[in-house]
Design a protein around this motif. Structure first.
Motif, PDB file in Angstrom:
ATOM      1  N   THR A  40       0.843  -1.206   0.000  1.00 34.67           N
ATOM      2  CA  THR A  40       0.000   0.000   0.000  1.00 34.67           C
ATOM      3  C   THR A  40       0.875   1.252   0.000  1.00 34.67           C
ATOM      4  OG1 THR A  40      -0.154  -0.099   2.412  1.00 34.67           O
ATOM      5  CG2 THR A  40      -1.949  -1.119   1.140  1.00 34.67           C
ATOM      6  N   TRP A  98      -5.989 -11.746   3.111  1.00 32.62           N
ATOM      7  CA  TRP A  98      -4.673 -11.726   3.759  1.00 32.62           C
ATOM      8  C   TRP A  98      -3.754 -12.746   3.122  1.00 32.62           C
ATOM      9  CZ3 TRP A  98      -4.860 -11.197   9.837  1.00 32.62           C
ATOM     10  CH2 TRP A  98      -5.268  -9.892  10.167  1.00 32.62           C
ATOM     11  N   PRO A 101      -4.147  -5.737   1.403  1.00 31.33           N
ATOM     12  CA  PRO A 101      -4.418  -4.374   1.888  1.00 31.33           C
ATOM     13  C   PRO A 101      -5.698  -4.221   2.711  1.00 31.33           C
ATOM     14  CG  PRO A 101      -5.054  -4.538  -0.400  1.00 31.33           C
ATOM     15  CD  PRO A 101      -4.468  -5.879  -0.036  1.00 31.33           C
ATOM     16  N   LEU A 102      -5.926  -5.127   3.662  1.00 31.67           N
ATOM     17  CA  LEU A 102      -7.109  -5.039   4.520  1.00 31.67           C
ATOM     18  C   LEU A 102      -6.698  -5.013   5.986  1.00 31.67           C
ATOM     19  CD1 LEU A 102     -10.261  -5.093   4.641  1.00 31.67           C
ATOM     20  CD2 LEU A 102     -10.040  -7.549   5.084  1.00 31.67           C
ATOM     21  N   THR A 103      -7.119  -3.947   6.696  1.00 30.45           N
ATOM     22  CA  THR A 103      -6.866  -3.827   8.138  1.00 30.45           C
ATOM     23  C   THR A 103      -8.171  -4.076   8.876  1.00 30.45           C
ATOM     24  OG1 THR A 103      -5.090  -2.225   7.805  1.00 30.45           O
ATOM     25  CG2 THR A 103      -6.161  -2.223   9.967  1.00 30.45           C
ATOM     26  N   ARG A 126      -3.247  -5.899  10.466  1.00 31.03           N
ATOM     27  CA  ARG A 126      -3.172  -6.197   9.032  1.00 31.03           C
ATOM     28  C   ARG A 126      -1.989  -7.108   8.767  1.00 31.03           C
ATOM     29  NH1 ARG A 126      -1.467  -4.335   3.810  1.00 31.03           N
ATOM     30  NH2 ARG A 126       0.165  -2.755   4.003  1.00 31.03           N
ATOM     31  N   PRO A 128       0.487  -7.657   5.797  1.00 39.39           N
ATOM     32  CA  PRO A 128       0.865  -7.116   4.488  1.00 39.39           C
ATOM     33  C   PRO A 128       1.363  -8.224   3.560  1.00 39.39           C
ATOM     34  CG  PRO A 128       2.579  -6.660   6.098  1.00 39.39           C
ATOM     35  CD  PRO A 128       1.486  -7.369   6.845  1.00 39.39           C
ATOM     36  N   GLU A 185      -3.414   3.797   1.179  1.00 39.19           N
ATOM     37  CA  GLU A 185      -3.361   2.943   2.357  1.00 39.19           C
ATOM     38  C   GLU A 185      -4.472   1.891   2.351  1.00 39.19           C
ATOM     39  OE1 GLU A 185      -3.999   6.066   2.262  1.00 39.19           O
ATOM     40  OE2 GLU A 185      -2.319   7.189   3.085  1.00 39.19           O
ATOM     41  N   SER A 186      -4.289   0.893   3.228  1.00 38.42           N
ATOM     42  CA  SER A 186      -5.228  -0.225   3.312  1.00 38.42           C
ATOM     43  C   SER A 186      -6.641   0.232   3.702  1.00 38.42           C
ATOM     44  CB  SER A 186      -4.729  -1.216   4.361  1.00 38.42           C
ATOM     45  OG  SER A 186      -4.686  -0.605   5.630  1.00 38.42           O
ATOM     46  N   THR A 187      -7.608  -0.585   3.323  1.00 37.94           N
ATOM     47  CA  THR A 187      -8.980  -0.429   3.810  1.00 37.94           C
ATOM     48  C   THR A 187      -8.984  -0.737   5.306  1.00 37.94           C
ATOM     49  OG1 THR A 187      -9.772  -1.302   1.698  1.00 37.94           O
ATOM     50  CG2 THR A 187     -11.345  -1.296   3.541  1.00 37.94           C
TER      51      THR A 187
END
Ligand code: TXA
Ligand code: MG
Length: 376
Positions: A40, A98, A101-103, A126, A128, A185-187
């Motif tokens: 990201t 995973w 880009p998902l937090t 998250r 990465p 940046e991640s969601t």
């Protein structure tokens, strides 16, 4: 502080890679700070379980300490060690996205210090996908707290060049890879609400998330409706923003950034030229002129646009690319390039107008936050 150790990482050189990652992992284990690439944006990492290390992150970024950090893990066991109530929806999302880009936000275990979560009882986590990021977490053997590697309020950093320029005096080591692939940046999705709720949009959209957790189309549509209800319910209309980061100034280049329609940009450029020819103040008779504290010469103006539209404005253009993916990848880097060129005023188009993709909506979310003519 002495300057950071800077390591360029090239694929293929395995021996060198191992040595660098070991020393980077040791810095993290010893409470130090390492900037590392992710898919990201670049992150500024330190031991997520050590309050003093977390404080070093806030200091290096100049960030208010009530703005919580994202904790990066390299496997699901690390997640189990720091988070509570990891339910079936979260497991589906982990399986689908995973590493990536998902937090996700969970209730935290006591092991995670308040310094890392800005005093919240929840923790953002998250995994990465960038191999250097994963390898750093593995070498350290512990979860790594990492916000975006920029000084607080500035555009996020997506290249080694700007990580070094902005942060070399502020951290212990910088790991340099290619430019970040996604560029925003991640969601961030809250998993503590009845239905997972996106707090910060990113490459993975709210709809992607609902589609992933729903068994079938019918359930997906029910979830969409229920989410709308939840959004408008009293519970989600709290005065406090759920994601504390949302309330701060964001992504701002030194130049003024103004979001306008194509017609407004054209009219503004024409008017500025006319004013120049008539010896009037350059910003005379412009709607947005009150927002600027000083006159800006036409030479210091750029239009941020796309390949398709770049011939619409004359000479003052910078194209971000020809599709959503390129626009997202280039945005933060180009904002920084413009600062470096000494540009003082940026007119930016609404890219989502022509391409209604959810990714471009997420990119526009960053642009709106950076724009001085939009109250976000
Ligand atoms: O892509 C990314 O997420 C990058 C890379 C380095 O992983 N990191 C990043 O971190 O963007 P940062 O700190 O710049 O943004 C984190 C966002 C902030 O808006 C913060 O308020 C929110 O996530 N956040 C973190 N923990 C939270 C929590 N427990 N509850 C609600 N929001 C949280
Ligand atoms: Mg940030």
């Amino acid at each position: 502080m002495a300057g950071a150790i800077i390591n360029y990482i090239s694929a293929g050189e395995l021996e060198q890679f191992k040595t660098i990652m070991e020393s980077a992992g040791n810095i993290i284990k010893n409470g130090g700070t390492v900037i590392f690439p992710t898919e990201t944006v670049y992150g500024l990492g330190a031991n997520a379980l050590d309050p003093r290390a977390a404080k070093r992150i806030y200091k290096a970024k100049g960030r208010p300490s009530d703005n919580p950090l994202i904790v990066h893990v390299s496997d699901c066991q690390m997640l189990e060690e720091i988070a509570l109530e990891i339910g079936p929806d979260a497991r589906k999302l982990m399986a689908a996205y995973w590493p990536g880009p998902l937090t996700m936000i969970f209730y935290k275990k006591d092991l995670v210090p308040n310094e890392t979560t800005g005093g919240l009882e929840t923790v953002a986590v998250r995994m990465p996908s960038n191999p250097i990021a994963l390898s750093l977490i593995e070498e350290a053997g512990l979860p790594i707290a990492a916000p975006s590697a920029n000084i607080s309020g500035r555009p996020s950093i997506t290249s080694g060049k700007y990580a070094i320029e902005e942060m070399a005096d502020r951290v212990d080591m910088i790991l340099v890879d290619e430019d970040s692939e996604i560029g925003i940046e991640s969601t961030v999705v809250d998993m503590t609400t009845k239905i997972p709720l996106v707090l910060r949009p990113g490459k993975i959209s709210q709809k992607d998330i609902l589609r992933t957790i729903a068994e079938d189309q019918e359930e997906y549509e029910d979830l969409l409706l229920a989410l709308e209800e939840m959004r408008f319910s009293k519970e989600s209309n709290e005065a406090e923003p759920r994601s504390p980061g949302m309330k701060y100034t964001h992504y701002s280049p030194h130049a003024y950034l103004i979001l306008l329609t194509t017609e407004e940009i054209r009219a503004s450029l024409t008017q500025m030229k006319k004013n120049l020819a008539q010896g009037q103040p350059l910003m005379h008779a412009m709607d947005w002129a009150d927002l600027l504290e000083r006159e800006v010469h036409l030479d210091k103006v750029r239009v941020l646009t796309t390949e398709k539209n770049k011939n619409d404005y004359g000479e003052h253009v910078l194209s971000l690319g020809s599709n959503g993916k390129e626009i997202g990848k280039n945005l933060f880097k180009k904002l920084r390039d413009l600062d470096e060129e000494g540009v003082e005023l940026i007119f930016c188009e609404d890219f989502a107008k022509e391409d209604p993709s959810e990714f471009l909506a997420a990119v526009m979310n960053r642009i709106r936050k950076a724009a001085i003519n939009i109250d976000y």
